[in-house]
Design a protein around this motif. Structure first.
Motif, short mmCIF file in Angstrom:
data_model
loop_
_atom_site.label_atom_id
_atom_site.label_comp_id
_atom_site.label_asym_id
_atom_site.label_seq_id
_atom_site.Cartn_x
_atom_site.Cartn_y
_atom_site.Cartn_z
N SER A 18 0.47 -2.40 3.86
CA SER A 18 0.21 -3.48 2.90
C SER A 18 1.20 -3.46 1.73
N TYR A 19 2.24 -2.64 1.81
CA TYR A 19 3.19 -2.52 0.70
C TYR A 19 3.91 -3.84 0.47
N ASP A 20 3.98 -4.26 -0.79
CA ASP A 20 4.67 -5.48 -1.21
C ASP A 20 5.86 -5.08 -2.07
N SER B 245 6.20 -6.60 -5.73
CA SER B 245 5.39 -6.05 -6.83
C SER B 245 5.47 -4.53 -6.90
N TYR C 233 -8.00 -2.07 -4.05
CA TYR C 233 -7.21 -2.35 -5.23
C TYR C 233 -5.73 -2.09 -4.96
N ARG C 234 -4.86 -2.73 -5.72
CA ARG C 234 -3.41 -2.50 -5.62
C ARG C 234 -3.03 -1.25 -6.40
N HIS C 235 -2.14 -0.46 -5.81
CA HIS C 235 -1.66 0.77 -6.42
C HIS C 235 -0.14 0.78 -6.38
N THR D 100 3.71 -2.52 -5.02
CA THR D 100 2.34 -2.01 -4.88
C THR D 100 1.86 -2.14 -3.43
N TYR D 101 0.80 -1.43 -3.12
CA TYR D 101 0.12 -1.52 -1.83
C TYR D 101 -1.37 -1.61 -2.09
N VAL D 102 -2.12 -2.10 -1.10
CA VAL D 102 -3.57 -2.18 -1.21
C VAL D 102 -4.15 -0.90 -0.64
#
Length: 65
Positions: free
Chosen positions: A46-48, A51, A60-62, A53-55
């Protein structure tokens, strides 16, 4: 099952011996730069990259790394 007199409890210190105590989990340092993006892409589906971040499992995003 009742505890047998004279036998150590399963959770007693030293029951399993110190040879299994390695000081905890091994954690590698997070990579930096472009290596960090590649690491996060490979590690978290789920890494973006936009941003950074990942879910997480908590929903939640981290940040990564």
């Amino acid at each position: 099952m009742p505890h047998l007199p004279g036998a150590p409890a399963y959770d007693a210190p030293g029951y399993y011996g110190d040879q299994y105590d390695d000081g905890g989990p091994a954690v590698a340092p997070a990579p930096v730069g472009d290596d960090a993006v590649a690491y996060c892409l490979q590690t978290y589906g789920s890494y973006d990259p936009q941003s950074g971040t990942y879910v997480g499992d908590d929903g939640y995003r981290h940040p990564c790394p």
